[in-house]
Motif scaffolding. Sequence first.
Motif, PDB file in Angstrom:
ATOM      1  N   ASP A 433      -8.988 -61.133 -59.405  1.00 38.22           N
ATOM      2  CA  ASP A 433      -7.911 -61.699 -60.205  1.00 38.22           C
ATOM      3  C   ASP A 433      -8.050 -61.335 -61.694  1.00 38.22           C
ATOM      4  O   ASP A 433      -9.043 -60.779 -62.141  1.00 38.22           O
ATOM      5  CB  ASP A 433      -7.919 -63.232 -60.059  1.00 38.22           C
ATOM      6  CG  ASP A 433      -6.535 -63.808 -60.322  1.00 38.22           C
ATOM      7  OD1 ASP A 433      -5.602 -63.017 -60.604  1.00 38.22           O
ATOM      8  OD2 ASP A 433      -6.406 -65.042 -60.260  1.00 38.22           O
ATOM      9  N   VAL A 434      -7.015 -61.718 -62.412  1.00 39.45           N
ATOM     10  CA  VAL A 434      -6.965 -61.515 -63.864  1.00 39.45           C
ATOM     11  C   VAL A 434      -6.844 -62.890 -64.504  1.00 39.45           C
ATOM     12  O   VAL A 434      -5.989 -63.689 -64.105  1.00 39.45           O
ATOM     13  CB  VAL A 434      -5.755 -60.640 -64.257  1.00 39.45           C
ATOM     14  CG1 VAL A 434      -5.601 -60.590 -65.764  1.00 39.45           C
ATOM     15  CG2 VAL A 434      -5.916 -59.238 -63.666  1.00 39.45           C
ATOM     16  N   LEU A 435      -7.753 -63.139 -65.518  1.00 37.12           N
ATOM     17  CA  LEU A 435      -7.738 -64.436 -66.182  1.00 37.12           C
ATOM     18  C   LEU A 435      -7.345 -64.211 -67.649  1.00 37.12           C
ATOM     19  O   LEU A 435      -7.962 -63.394 -68.325  1.00 37.12           O
ATOM     20  CB  LEU A 435      -9.144 -65.044 -66.101  1.00 37.12           C
ATOM     21  CG  LEU A 435      -9.210 -66.551 -66.226  1.00 37.12           C
ATOM     22  CD1 LEU A 435      -8.624 -67.208 -64.965  1.00 37.12           C
ATOM     23  CD2 LEU A 435     -10.669 -66.973 -66.423  1.00 37.12           C
ATOM     24  N   ALA A 462     -13.661 -52.391 -64.959  1.00 38.04           N
ATOM     25  CA  ALA A 462     -13.284 -52.578 -63.556  1.00 38.04           C
ATOM     26  C   ALA A 462     -12.904 -51.273 -62.878  1.00 38.04           C
ATOM     27  O   ALA A 462     -12.521 -51.270 -61.710  1.00 38.04           O
ATOM     28  CB  ALA A 462     -12.121 -53.577 -63.473  1.00 38.04           C
ATOM     29  N   GLY A 463     -12.964 -50.157 -63.632  1.00 38.53           N
ATOM     30  CA  GLY A 463     -12.615 -48.873 -63.056  1.00 38.53           C
ATOM     31  C   GLY A 463     -11.123 -48.642 -62.951  1.00 38.53           C
ATOM     32  O   GLY A 463     -10.671 -47.703 -62.305  1.00 38.53           O
ATOM     33  N   LEU A 464     -10.299 -49.491 -63.586  1.00 35.24           N
ATOM     34  CA  LEU A 464      -8.842 -49.321 -63.541  1.00 35.24           C
ATOM     35  C   LEU A 464      -8.380 -48.263 -64.531  1.00 35.24           C
ATOM     36  O   LEU A 464      -7.303 -47.695 -64.397  1.00 35.24           O
ATOM     37  CB  LEU A 464      -8.149 -50.649 -63.836  1.00 35.24           C
ATOM     38  CG  LEU A 464      -8.492 -51.782 -62.845  1.00 35.24           C
ATOM     39  CD1 LEU A 464      -7.935 -53.109 -63.336  1.00 35.24           C
ATOM     40  CD2 LEU A 464      -7.942 -51.438 -61.453  1.00 35.24           C
ATOM     41  N   ASP A 475      -3.816 -46.583 -55.122  1.00 34.15           N
ATOM     42  CA  ASP A 475      -4.539 -46.292 -53.883  1.00 34.15           C
ATOM     43  C   ASP A 475      -5.857 -45.572 -54.124  1.00 34.15           C
ATOM     44  O   ASP A 475      -6.464 -45.057 -53.208  1.00 34.15           O
ATOM     45  CB  ASP A 475      -3.645 -45.474 -52.942  1.00 34.15           C
ATOM     46  CG  ASP A 475      -3.149 -44.197 -53.633  1.00 34.15           C
ATOM     47  OD1 ASP A 475      -3.484 -43.984 -54.844  1.00 34.15           O
ATOM     48  OD2 ASP A 475      -2.447 -43.417 -52.981  1.00 34.15           O
ATOM     49  N   ALA A 476      -6.262 -45.507 -55.403  1.00 31.89           N
ATOM     50  CA  ALA A 476      -7.538 -44.860 -55.690  1.00 31.89           C
ATOM     51  C   ALA A 476      -8.658 -45.658 -55.029  1.00 31.89           C
ATOM     52  O   ALA A 476      -8.565 -46.884 -54.919  1.00 31.89           O
ATOM     53  CB  ALA A 476      -7.757 -44.772 -57.211  1.00 31.89           C
ATOM     54  N   PRO A 477      -9.726 -44.955 -54.613  1.00 29.31           N
ATOM     55  CA  PRO A 477     -10.756 -45.645 -53.823  1.00 29.31           C
ATOM     56  C   PRO A 477     -11.451 -46.770 -54.584  1.00 29.31           C
ATOM     57  O   PRO A 477     -11.838 -47.772 -53.992  1.00 29.31           O
ATOM     58  CB  PRO A 477     -11.739 -44.518 -53.480  1.00 29.31           C
ATOM     59  CG  PRO A 477     -11.384 -43.353 -54.344  1.00 29.31           C
ATOM     60  CD  PRO A 477      -9.962 -43.511 -54.737  1.00 29.31           C
ATOM     61  N   GLY A 482      -7.788 -56.756 -54.420  1.00 27.74           N
ATOM     62  CA  GLY A 482      -7.090 -57.861 -55.081  1.00 27.74           C
ATOM     63  C   GLY A 482      -6.311 -57.424 -56.308  1.00 27.74           C
ATOM     64  O   GLY A 482      -5.458 -58.163 -56.804  1.00 27.74           O
ATOM     65  N   LEU A 483      -6.597 -56.209 -56.798  1.00 27.34           N
ATOM     66  CA  LEU A 483      -5.931 -55.779 -58.030  1.00 27.34           C
ATOM     67  C   LEU A 483      -4.913 -54.673 -57.794  1.00 27.34           C
ATOM     68  O   LEU A 483      -4.108 -54.385 -58.674  1.00 27.34           O
ATOM     69  CB  LEU A 483      -6.982 -55.284 -59.041  1.00 27.34           C
ATOM     70  CG  LEU A 483      -8.045 -56.318 -59.449  1.00 27.34           C
ATOM     71  CD1 LEU A 483      -9.069 -55.669 -60.364  1.00 27.34           C
ATOM     72  CD2 LEU A 483      -7.387 -57.517 -60.134  1.00 27.34           C
ATOM     73  N   ALA A 484      -4.976 -54.085 -56.616  1.00 28.27           N
ATOM     74  CA  ALA A 484      -4.126 -52.912 -56.362  1.00 28.27           C
ATOM     75  C   ALA A 484      -2.658 -53.232 -56.569  1.00 28.27           C
ATOM     76  O   ALA A 484      -1.897 -52.416 -57.102  1.00 28.27           O
ATOM     77  CB  ALA A 484      -4.362 -52.402 -54.938  1.00 28.27           C
ATOM     78  N   ALA A 485      -2.272 -54.460 -56.229  1.00 28.54           N
ATOM     79  CA  ALA A 485      -0.860 -54.827 -56.330  1.00 28.54           C
ATOM     80  C   ALA A 485      -0.385 -54.870 -57.778  1.00 28.54           C
ATOM     81  O   ALA A 485       0.816 -54.908 -58.043  1.00 28.54           O
ATOM     82  CB  ALA A 485      -0.622 -56.185 -55.669  1.00 28.54           C
TER      83      ALA A 485
END
Lengths: 634, 634
Positions: A433-435, A462-464, A475-477, A482-485
Amino acid sequence: MPDLPVPDLPAPDPPVPDPPAPDRVRIRFEPDGAQSREVRVPAGATLFDAASWNGIAVDSTCGGHGTCRKCRMRVVEGAVPVSRLDPRAFGPDELRAGWRLACVAHAEGDLRVEVPPLVTRPKAATVGVGRQVILRPAVQKRCVTLTEPTLADQRTDVERLRDALPDLELRIGLPVTRDLSRAFRADPVVTAVVVDDVLVDVEPGDTAARLFGIAFDLGTTTVVATLLDLATGTPVAVASLLNPQQPFGADVITRISATMMDPDALGRLTALAHSALDQLAGEVCADGGVDRREVYEIAVAGNATMCHLALGLDPEPLGVAPFVMAARSFDDLGAADLGVAVHPRARAYVFPALGAYVGGDIVAGALASGMDRDRRVRLFVDIGTNCEILLAAGDRLLATAAPAGPAFEGAAIRCGMRAAPGAVEGVKISDEDVLLEVIGDVAPVGLAGSGLVDAVAAMAAAGLVDPSGRLVAADAPAVPPGLAARLRLVGKERVFVLATREGYATDDPAGWLYLSQRDIRELQFAKAAIATGWTLLLEGQGLTPDDVAQVLLAGSFGSFLSPAAAVRIGLVPDVALLRIVSAGNVAGEGAKMALLSLRERAAAQALLEEVHYVELSDRADFNDRFVDRLAFPG
Amino acid sequence: MPDLPVPDLPAPDPPVPDPPAPDRVRIRFEPDGAQSREVRVPAGATLFDAASWNGIAVDSTCGGHGTCRKCRMRVVEGAVPVSRLDPRAFGPDELRAGWRLACVAHAEGDLRVEVPPLVTRPKAATVGVGRQVILRPAVQKRCVTLTEPTLADQRTDVERLRDALPDLELRIGLPVTRDLSRAFRADPVVTAVVVDDVLVDVEPGDTAARLFGIAFDLGTTTVVATLLDLATGTPVAVASLLNPQQPFGADVITRISATMMDPDALGRLTALAHSALDQLAGEVCADGGVDRREVYEIAVAGNATMCHLALGLDPEPLGVAPFVMAARSFDDLGAADLGVAVHPRARAYVFPALGAYVGGDIVAGALASGMDRDRRVRLFVDIGTNCEILLAAGDRLLATAAPAGPAFEGAAIRCGMRAAPGAVEGVKISDEDVLLEVIGDVAPVGLAGSGLVDAVAAMAAAGLVDPSGRLVAADAPAVPPGLAARLRLVGKERVFVLATREGYATDDPAGWLYLSQRDIRELQFAKAAIATGWTLLLEGQGLTPDDVAQVLLAGSFGSFLSPAAAVRIGLVPDVALLRIVSAGNVAGEGAKMALLSLRERAAAQALLEEVHYVELSDRADFNDRFVDRLAFPG
């Protein structure tokens, strides 16, 4: 570093011609019963100043006027000539033994000096970044009892006053001369109000305990006023408001442009600056229970554009190459020149500027953070559209300005906003999640500068965001499920959705509070410009980030910034977080110091000579370093 | 001296505390091909000043600024240290031979100095009592060509100007800073307007040839303005008007009283002074074809009360014991402080005063008549309600004020009037008849001050007034038959009828223009007070009237006075009439000199130190001398 264009840099910042390094002398003070200390001061400084500047307490009740004869010191190595006043304080044997009055003893060479134990302790105040300032305001009140004139003593009113204050060489203008006689005839006891060498007023009776000043931090965004009791050095009241010039533009360039397009704009901007300063003066006086007439001096720290606008000076030359100021400093200003209705003859001190883009606010900040008093390697970074960077290293003081652009102000960021209720100022990202931390504990509306830095730092962790600054695909590995969306497209641009604003469906892009690829690039360019600045300054001195003992983050933005996030994105050198200090509103602290101490004011003036300006825009290695610094550390 | 009461003297005049005589040094100038001259000047004066003050021409094109290096002189006896500038003008051999730049060579001891032949002749103007003034106005214009700022040269506008005028230490206020940039950007050629050390304006283009000043003689009765071309020293236009403060009283005491009775009077008197000065400024500018903005300085000579009123200073302390001025001199005045709308930042010089009753008008007069430059015994007498007397004798300069009362103003004289059309200004008495000189060639209406003195002198000569001042009876043996009918009674008082006004019968006392016994007494007291003044000054120096080489009659009244009549009644010492000189409007001449030459202005300031004020009112011998001087010489 593949596809990154090197951005067109904004117009270069002003180089200040290379000044010769001022002569400095070494003084070792040996205070009675305390540890000895060596200081370096400009040649010609008095021992009194040298000690006061460095927090070594000196006996004195006259504040260094040469009248109390208490600031006794003994020169045990090196020579200081006997001054005119010394024989009044010392016998011939004492003079031969090296005793001198510190306030008239000028250090022209290296010295070793014994400081006797204190009889009276001078008043001092703590301001700035832990700076101890010994009280010696430009404002002083002197209560004198005048003898009645007689036929045998027909001295004029002015002569009578001058004779009662033999240590001052007063400048006495016509308006105060008009009031003089009235005060003299009302009461033989009068109090002279003196600012520097200007007689500001003569008040009937003994009013010596009441003297106040107002320190202003005249920011592009926010204006802050602090009412100071100059008899004790204590702050009495503080008030602030948003700079009412905002409708003319959020930053200095747009306000300068406004004056270029509309011949009336300068007058209106000046009037707005005056009304802001005057309104704050009224508020702090009301709050502190001080009559406006008891405020005899104001000090203003602001950038060159804010100061030009407040003084009614055409700012156009600041906005176009070659970026020339009308003046660097201003003598003989009255508070009335800045529209501040305090004592009608109150004086005004406006901090001098190093250049069109390293203004009085930076000089005040450097003063407040003691950049000139510390031999450690220290970086001072004031983050904004224009980012000013100072490096202190041993005896050297260097400055540069990095064109960071508007990323931190929120204007260039899609969902950016000013740090106000609803602004996200902190972002934490877990796998799930994101806070968000939101100013005012309300639903999030936009992203403040500190939230932007925090968000990008967290996304990189987070590697984003990859090291080159690219948002990864949903869709990166590496992307946690939980964050892809949250990795979406707006138009054709990748974005990371931090939240959905109240009243919108989660799937409605209109309601998304997001960071776009372009936002991340804006921040990336900004931080790279800043990092290039301090990298080149350090390299020029043969230093690396590891040598940096302290990083001071200045300005209202810098104060809110998370040190961890700043390191994470490479905005500041990667040093232990404890070494990164939010210096707070250092410009305002500098303005307070200038009100409290003439010596600090002299030190600010000396900074103009001591600071060497490093021009970045014409450096061959700028682009290389800039590209190096674009990456987000892994 | 039988029945004469010694009058109650008006309140005593202000003693100025006894200053130490200033140190003076002797310089013998030996100009090439001209006769050598020894002068005495205050220690520390430059050779340039010493020569200029004494009319010895010195080569110079920079006016003593140390830049042209033309004022070469050779010190052949005595020593002058080598200044910072000398090595730029002379080789080591020349320096050893005594060559120095006169403008930076300070005479601290007696010297003998060779002056080489002139290459250029300095501009000079003749003003005052035959005074040759070498042009060196406080106002100077300096045309400079500024280089365009670049990224490599970002000096501020102020720095750019200072660097272009390295010999000046300019004070630059905020308003002129506002205009600076505009001028710089309009034209790279600009002309700096400097008054003393104040930058008054920066004008686009080369305007160096146009600089003007206005000299004001601010009299209680009359205000005179002279527009001067400061580039050439020539007067361009003159205008005068009656002081519009007259409705508040004819003399200073009644105007001071007005301010004591009515709290608004000071404001109104100040406004009237301003309007008079400003109206005259407008007239002389229109008359001379000069734009008001081309007037950069004004100089004002007036008595202490007129100056206090014009500057808005409460004059009450001048009018009541112990007669204290608010200030003796005023720094940093603008023409606007005196209500004169010329250049908005034009400066103002107001002559300093010795005391409440020996004001700036007298200092200006002493300057214009060279009282400090002449070793002969000379008396300077400015006749009015208050009569100021200066005595120069060798190195000594003494001043006193004699309370003459209103006799000369006409107010205390039955048929007295101001010197206006219809006023009798001259009177001749033969055995048969009385011949009147009337201003404006009209029928006589009243008696002006000069006519009063003339009439009493003629009556004394004709035996109509005995030495004790008594009008003889009509049947006294000495009275010529043709005049007996003019000796009449008005009430119980003896009068001498000078004429019958138009439209009256010869026998109608209402139509008589006469002098009464009381009028003669008024004049007698006045002239005795004045004569007592100069007698005591002369006695104090061990001098007698025979030693007096010159008597200067100053002020508008003194200029109209017949020297013969003045001697006849004992108003001035009984010296050869050729030695009695009407000095004219010396206060106005002094004001012109102050505009034309800073050196003359310095000399006026030096007079404050050099003149020793002699208080008459507390002298034990005053009454004796006063009684001695009451008689009309036989």
